[in-house]
Design an enzyme around this catalytic site. Structure first.
Site, PDB file in Angstrom:
ATOM      1  N   CYS A  60       0.813  -1.217   0.000  1.00  0.00           N
ATOM      2  CA  CYS A  60       0.000   0.000   0.000  1.00  0.00           C
ATOM      3  C   CYS A  60       0.842   1.260   0.000  1.00  0.00           C
ATOM      4  CB  CYS A  60      -0.876   0.013   1.248  1.00  0.00           C
ATOM      5  SG  CYS A  60      -1.823  -1.491   1.430  1.00  0.00           S
ATOM      6  N   GLY A  96      -0.990   0.890  -5.058  1.00  0.00           N
ATOM      7  CA  GLY A  96      -2.235   0.162  -4.814  1.00  0.00           C
ATOM      8  C   GLY A  96      -3.369   0.777  -5.589  1.00  0.00           C
ATOM      9  N   ASN A 130       0.873   0.375   5.749  1.00  0.00           N
ATOM     10  CA  ASN A 130       1.563  -0.311   4.653  1.00  0.00           C
ATOM     11  C   ASN A 130       2.497  -1.332   5.262  1.00  0.00           C
ATOM     12  OD1 ASN A 130       4.260   0.600   2.370  1.00  0.00           O
ATOM     13  ND2 ASN A 130       2.851  -1.095   2.234  1.00  0.00           N
ATOM     14  N   GLY A 131       2.326  -2.593   4.881  1.00  0.00           N
ATOM     15  CA  GLY A 131       3.183  -3.642   5.409  1.00  0.00           C
ATOM     16  C   GLY A 131       2.369  -4.886   5.669  1.00  0.00           C
ATOM     17  N   CYS A 179      13.103  -3.177   2.110  1.00  0.00           N
ATOM     18  CA  CYS A 179      12.776  -4.149   1.059  1.00  0.00           C
ATOM     19  C   CYS A 179      13.455  -3.755  -0.248  1.00  0.00           C
ATOM     20  CB  CYS A 179      11.263  -4.169   0.871  1.00  0.00           C
ATOM     21  SG  CYS A 179      10.723  -4.972  -0.634  1.00  0.00           S
ATOM     22  N   TYR A 185      11.403  -2.662  -8.247  1.00  0.00           N
ATOM     23  CA  TYR A 185      10.129  -2.610  -8.972  1.00  0.00           C
ATOM     24  C   TYR A 185       9.089  -1.697  -8.361  1.00  0.00           C
ATOM     25  CZ  TYR A 185       5.434  -4.143 -10.344  1.00  0.00           C
ATOM     26  OH  TYR A 185       4.133  -4.164 -10.753  1.00  0.00           O
ATOM     27  N   SER A 223       8.173  -0.614 -15.985  1.00  0.00           N
ATOM     28  CA  SER A 223       9.133  -1.022 -14.961  1.00  0.00           C
ATOM     29  C   SER A 223      10.482  -1.436 -15.542  1.00  0.00           C
ATOM     30  CB  SER A 223       8.542  -2.135 -14.105  1.00  0.00           C
ATOM     31  OG  SER A 223       8.042  -3.154 -14.937  1.00  0.00           O
ATOM     32  N   ASP A 225      13.266  -6.760 -18.422  1.00  0.00           N
ATOM     33  CA  ASP A 225      12.154  -6.579 -17.471  1.00  0.00           C
ATOM     34  C   ASP A 225      12.746  -6.620 -16.064  1.00  0.00           C
ATOM     35  OD1 ASP A 225       9.605  -6.122 -16.577  1.00  0.00           O
ATOM     36  OD2 ASP A 225       8.845  -8.134 -16.968  1.00  0.00           O
ATOM     37  N   ASP A 226      11.986  -6.096 -15.085  1.00  0.00           N
ATOM     38  CA  ASP A 226      12.556  -5.978 -13.741  1.00  0.00           C
ATOM     39  C   ASP A 226      12.580  -7.307 -12.995  1.00  0.00           C
ATOM     40  OD1 ASP A 226       9.535  -5.157 -13.694  1.00  0.00           O
ATOM     41  OD2 ASP A 226      10.010  -5.992 -11.730  1.00  0.00           O
ATOM     42  N   CYS A 235       7.252 -13.608  -0.106  1.00  0.00           N
ATOM     43  CA  CYS A 235       7.403 -12.457   0.792  1.00  0.00           C
ATOM     44  C   CYS A 235       6.362 -12.557   1.902  1.00  0.00           C
ATOM     45  CB  CYS A 235       7.208 -11.154   0.017  1.00  0.00           C
ATOM     46  SG  CYS A 235       7.327  -9.700   1.086  1.00  0.00           S
ATOM     47  N   CYS A 238      16.261  -6.035   3.060  1.00  0.00           N
ATOM     48  CA  CYS A 238      15.646  -7.359   3.079  1.00  0.00           C
ATOM     49  C   CYS A 238      15.668  -7.861   1.641  1.00  0.00           C
ATOM     50  CB  CYS A 238      14.194  -7.298   3.572  1.00  0.00           C
ATOM     51  SG  CYS A 238      13.372  -8.916   3.407  1.00  0.00           S
ATOM     52  N   CYS A 285      13.256 -12.493  -0.744  1.00  0.00           N
ATOM     53  CA  CYS A 285      12.628 -13.093  -1.940  1.00  0.00           C
ATOM     54  C   CYS A 285      13.677 -13.695  -2.874  1.00  0.00           C
ATOM     55  CB  CYS A 285      11.730 -12.086  -2.664  1.00  0.00           C
ATOM     56  SG  CYS A 285      12.533 -10.554  -3.123  1.00  0.00           S
TER      57      CYS A 285
END
Ligand code: AMP
Length: 472
Positions: free
Chosen positions: A11, A38, A112-113, A245, A251, A292, A354-355, A391, A442, A445
């Site tokens: 978000c 979002g 957000n999170g 993150c 991205y 992106s 692409d990302d 994630c 972090c 992923c």
């Protein structure tokens, strides 16, 4: 509520205190700048000394708010939220800001999170507060905040030690606006200074939009009270090692945003340049998948000396829509988004940047699209390492079983997606592009190294079906 059926929060948030300004209008424009974070619901809560008013609904910022609606939202302070949810979470009740009674007052919360200890929090709420109606971890957080005595800043500081996970939060009552961030600072949150007030937002691009000067980031573990004249800070939790993150840089964040003081567009361009050094290709044209992939494609082209061009035109009006395409259209989903430039593509050897690859759906469809348009070769270059781990902290990364890089080695991913060659950006090259040590991020992923505890039941579920080590 198990985390499996809880909506994932990906978000954007904003908070503004500027008495005398139309704060809801400022929040509206800030949310416009955060729309990429979002597209499923949007909301604004405003407060003056006596009331809190909230307006929220499913849809884009521009559809949720009308001019008369905004004019009705008068106050000295405002918070706002845009929300992205995954399956099952797209319900009106889950739109934010969430509002809870707090004695005779009210608290509104935008988050957000993603929290990873919702079961523990639920038991705190059951003993202290009123029953819960919605199902999001954000509502749980609002309920825990509402159950605390004292000022909102006191309440935030009292609650933070009980929250586990990623959270960048803004909240307000009739008299206070407060923002706080988890001790690892997983999701971004910045402070801005207006001519006649102060604000916080997920990204600096929202500050730019409303004419606020970037002051600093909210520090990991810090809670701040925003007032018309400044920011009162409390280090509520000892700051842990910062673990922002890294997918924000790759991205999620808008490219005109500063993360950790660094411009995201330039970081992405360097990711492309690194990719060109690590995985060169013999080709006629470098193209990015808009939007992106664009900065990394430009970086790749500059570094390789191969001309940069555009091979597809993106329809910018296709977002996450509530109107689902029929089965036939869905199968060719990428066609809703991209139309190839046949005259540019025909007979040429393309590097396509692409990302990221998550499930592999986009790559497979894009490669097919380009081949159908006459591409002689399609060399896919991905400006991030293989996404092989889910994630748990608020980005929509599915279970391991669905992540193509968790299930197949690179050569098989190339075969499955139909490209001529495929290469990812290695972690060490990503670090060079970021110009910041990877320990500050972090990167679970990519690496499976999770900095914040995740409930073992949930974790097992999402990590099950380990890939065959011989193929990994
Ligand atoms: P997939 O088609 O599942 O492989 O997804 C990869 C594509 O989706 C890439 O083109 C990315 O730009 C985009 N993407 C990557 N991560 C996300 C995310 N968390 N939410 C939405 N889109 C994403």
């Amino acid at each position: 509520m198990s985390l499996e059926d809880s909506p994932k929060e990906e978000c954007g948030v904003v908070g503004i205190v500027a008495p005398g300004r139309h704060v809801a209008r400022l929040a509206y424009f800030a949310l416009h700048a955060l729309q990429h974070r979002g597209q499923e619901s949007a909301g604004i809560a405003v407060a003056d000394a006596g009331h809190v008013m909230v307006q929220r609904d499913l849809g884009l910022v521009s559809t949720v708010f009308t001019e008369p609606g905004l004019r009705g939202l008068q106050g000295d302070s405002a918070i706002g939220h845009v929300r992205y949810s995954t399956t099952g979470g797209n319900r009106w009740e889950n739109a934010q800001p969430v509002v809870r009674n707090r004695g005779r007052a009210v608290v509104a919360v935008a988050h957000n999170g993603n929290l990873t200890n919702t079961e523990d929090l639920r038991s705190m709420v059951d003993t202290h507060g009123e029953p819960l109606l919605a199902t999001t971890d954000s509502e749980l957080m609002a309920a825990v905040l509402a159950a605390q005595e004292g000022s909102l800043l006191d309440a935030a500081c009292a609650v933070m030690p009980h929250l586990v996970g990623a959270y960048s939060v803004v909240c307000l009552t009739e008299t206070e606006t407060v923002a706080f961030r988890d001790p690892h600072g997983v999701r971004p949150l910045v402070i801005g200074r207006l001519e006649d007030g102060w604000c916080v937002a997920s990204e600096t691009c929202a500050l730019d939009q409303i004419g606020a000067a970037f002051e600093r980031e909210v520090r990991p573990g810090e809670a701040v009270r925003i007032t018309a004249t400044g920011v009162e800070s409390r280090q509520a939790l000892p700051p842990g090692a910062s673990r922002m993150c890294v997918f924000e840089n790759i991205y999620f964040a808008r490219p005109d945003t500063l993360l950790g003081g660094r411009n995201v567009w330039l970081q992405r361009q360097r990711m492309g340049a690194e990719l060109a050094r690590c995985a060169p290709a013999d080709a006629d044209l470098v193209v990015g998948l808009p939007d992106s992939g664009t900065p990394a494609a430009i970086g790749f082209a500059r570094e390789s000396g191969i001309p940069y061009g555009e091979a597809v035109v993106r329809n910018r009006y296709v977002g996450r829509s509530f109107i689902q395409p029929d089965q036939e259209l869905r199968r060719e989903g990428v066609k809703l988004k991209f139309n190839p430039l046949r005259e540019v593509i025909e007979g040429r050897r393309l590097v396509v940047v692409d990302d990221s690859i998550v499930r592999g759906t986009t790559t497979k469809q894009v490669v097919q699209l380009l081949r159908d348009a006459g591409a002689a070769e399609v060399h896919m270059r991905i400006s991030s390492p293989p996404v092989a781990w889910p994630c748990f902290y608020g980005i929509d990364m599915p279970d391991r079983a669905e992540l193509i890089a968790a299930q197949h080695p690179i050569d098989e991913v190339a075969d499955l997606t139909g490209c001529t060659s495929l290469a990812y950006l290695p972690l060490d090259a990503l670090q060079r592009a970021l110009e910041t040590p990877l320990e500050g991020f972090c990167h679970a992923c990519f690496s499976g190294d999770y900095p914040i505890p995740v409930p073992s039941g949930t974790r097992k579920l999402r990590l099950e079906r380990e890939p065959d080590p011989a193929r990994a």
